[in-house]
Scaffold this motif. Structure first.
Motif, short mmCIF file in Angstrom:
data_model
loop_
_atom_site.label_atom_id
_atom_site.label_comp_id
_atom_site.label_asym_id
_atom_site.label_seq_id
_atom_site.Cartn_x
_atom_site.Cartn_y
_atom_site.Cartn_z
N GLU A 113 23.31 -24.68 13.42
CA GLU A 113 23.16 -24.47 14.65
C GLU A 113 24.08 -23.89 15.33
N LYS A 114 25.37 -23.92 15.03
CA LYS A 114 26.88 -23.49 15.57
C LYS A 114 26.70 -21.83 15.54
N ILE A 115 26.13 -21.31 14.25
CA ILE A 115 26.00 -20.04 13.90
C ILE A 115 24.78 -19.27 14.35
N GLY A 116 24.04 -20.00 15.05
CA GLY A 116 22.80 -19.62 15.64
C GLY A 116 21.44 -19.71 15.08
N LEU A 117 21.34 -20.35 13.81
CA LEU A 117 20.09 -20.49 13.20
C LEU A 117 19.50 -21.79 14.25
N THR A 151 26.75 -11.86 9.44
CA THR A 151 27.18 -10.46 9.79
C THR A 151 26.98 -9.38 8.71
N HIS A 152 27.19 -9.89 7.46
CA HIS A 152 26.91 -8.93 6.27
C HIS A 152 25.41 -8.77 6.09
N VAL A 178 13.61 -26.29 7.73
CA VAL A 178 13.98 -25.13 7.68
C VAL A 178 14.47 -24.30 8.71
N PHE A 179 15.75 -23.62 8.80
CA PHE A 179 16.20 -23.08 10.09
C PHE A 179 16.21 -21.51 9.74
N ARG A 180 16.16 -20.76 11.01
CA ARG A 180 15.92 -19.34 10.62
C ARG A 180 16.71 -18.52 11.99
N ILE A 181 17.41 -17.48 11.59
CA ILE A 181 17.78 -16.78 12.55
C ILE A 181 17.39 -15.14 12.39
N GLN A 182 16.97 -14.38 13.14
CA GLN A 182 16.44 -13.07 13.09
C GLN A 182 17.51 -12.27 13.67
N ARG A 183 17.48 -10.87 13.20
CA ARG A 183 18.36 -9.77 13.67
C ARG A 183 18.26 -9.37 14.85
N ASN A 184 19.19 -9.26 15.98
CA ASN A 184 18.85 -8.68 17.08
C ASN A 184 18.50 -7.40 17.02
N PRO A 185 17.37 -6.69 17.46
CA PRO A 185 17.00 -5.08 17.30
C PRO A 185 18.14 -4.47 18.30
N ALA A 186 18.57 -3.40 17.75
CA ALA A 186 19.54 -2.56 18.30
C ALA A 186 19.05 -2.03 19.77
N LEU A 231 23.56 -5.13 5.76
CA LEU A 231 22.44 -4.87 4.79
C LEU A 231 21.29 -4.64 5.64
N GLY A 232 21.11 -4.92 7.03
CA GLY A 232 20.13 -4.59 7.79
C GLY A 232 19.04 -5.37 7.56
N LEU A 233 19.10 -6.76 7.05
CA LEU A 233 18.03 -7.69 6.68
C LEU A 233 17.52 -8.04 7.95
N PRO A 234 16.23 -8.20 8.29
CA PRO A 234 15.46 -8.77 9.24
C PRO A 234 15.74 -10.24 9.65
N GLU A 235 15.92 -11.13 8.76
CA GLU A 235 16.20 -12.71 9.03
C GLU A 235 16.85 -13.36 7.86
N VAL A 236 17.29 -14.30 8.42
CA VAL A 236 17.89 -15.13 7.41
C VAL A 236 17.59 -16.79 7.33
N PHE A 237 17.36 -17.23 6.35
CA PHE A 237 17.05 -18.83 6.66
C PHE A 237 18.14 -19.56 6.07
#
Length: 173
Positions: free
Chosen positions: A144-148, A117-118, A165-173, A123-129
Motif C-alpha cells: 500500500e505504501k508504494i501505491g499498490l 520504477t524499473h 491480490v494487489f495491483r498498480i498500473q503505469r500512469n499514462p504519460a 521497461l514500460g510495463l503496463p501493470e504490476v501485481f
C-alpha cells in the motif's frame, strides 16, 4: 549490470548467491506467511536461483540480489519483478524476501519502489501485481505504501483463506 539507488545496491543474482538464498528462504522466520514453509535443502535454493538467472536471461529483468551501499558484500535479501502464474494467468509480480536482520529498516519499501520504477520507467510495463497472504500485515503495508491497491482475491492455497491480490498500473504519460 548493477545499479545503486539510495542506501541499497541492486544486482542480478549469480550462482555465488546460493548460500544467501538458502539462508534467507530457509529461515522459518522469513517464511511465517509462506504456506509452503521454509526451504529444507540446498537443492531447493539452487532451483530457485537458477529460475531467477534464467528469467533474467529470457526477459532482461527479474529479482535482484540486494545489499547495502555500506556493506556491498553482505546480502540483505532479494526483491524484484518477475512473471508469475496466478492460476493460469501470467502476470508481472512484485516480490521480496529479506533476512530478519534487515527487517524494520524500510528496505522492502525501498526495493519495491525501485522495482516499480524499473517496471514502468525503464521497461514500460503496463501493470504490476503483488500477491500476499491476508494475515501478513507488514507486507500489505509495504504494498500500500508504494501505491499498490487491493484488486481481488486468488484462491491459490488449498484449505486456506485466499491470497490478496494487489495491483498498480503505469500512469499514462
Amino acid at each position: 549490470m548493477s545499479a545503486t539507488k539510495s542506501r541499497l545496491i541492486y544486482r542480478q543474482p549469480q550462482l555465488a548467491d546460493l548460500p544467501a538464498v538458502f539462508a534467507i528462504f530457509g529461515d522459518p522466520q522469513t517464511n511465517l506467511f509462506n504456506p509452503a514453509g521454509p526451504m529444507t535443502d540446498l537443492a531447493q535454493a539452487e532451483a530457485l536461483l537458477e529460475r531467477w538467472i534464467k528469467h533474467w536471461a529470457t526477459h532482461g529483468y527479474g529479482w535482484w540480489t540486494i545489499s547495502s551501499a555500506q556493506s556491498p558484500d553482505h546480502i540483505l535479501g532479494f526483491a524484484g519483478i518477475a512473471t508469475h502464474d496466478y492460476l493460469g494467468k501470467s502476470v508481472i509480480n512484485l516480490g521480496y524476501r529479506f533476512a530478519v536482520e534487515a527487517w524494520g529498516h524500510g528496505y522492502a519499501t525501498e526495493a519495491g519502489q525501485a522495482a516499480l520504477t524499473h517496471a514502468f520507467d525503464h521497461l514500460g510495463l503496463p501493470e504490476v501485481f503483488g500477491l500476499v497472504r491476508p494475515d501478513h500485515a507488514a507486507s500489505i503495508k509495504v504494498l500500500e505504501k508504494i501505491g499498490l491497491r487491493r484488486f481481488g482475491l486468488l484462491d491459490d492455497v488449498p484449505g486456506k483463506a485466499p491470497s490478496l491480490v494487489f495491483r498498480i498500473q503505469r500512469n499514462p504519460a
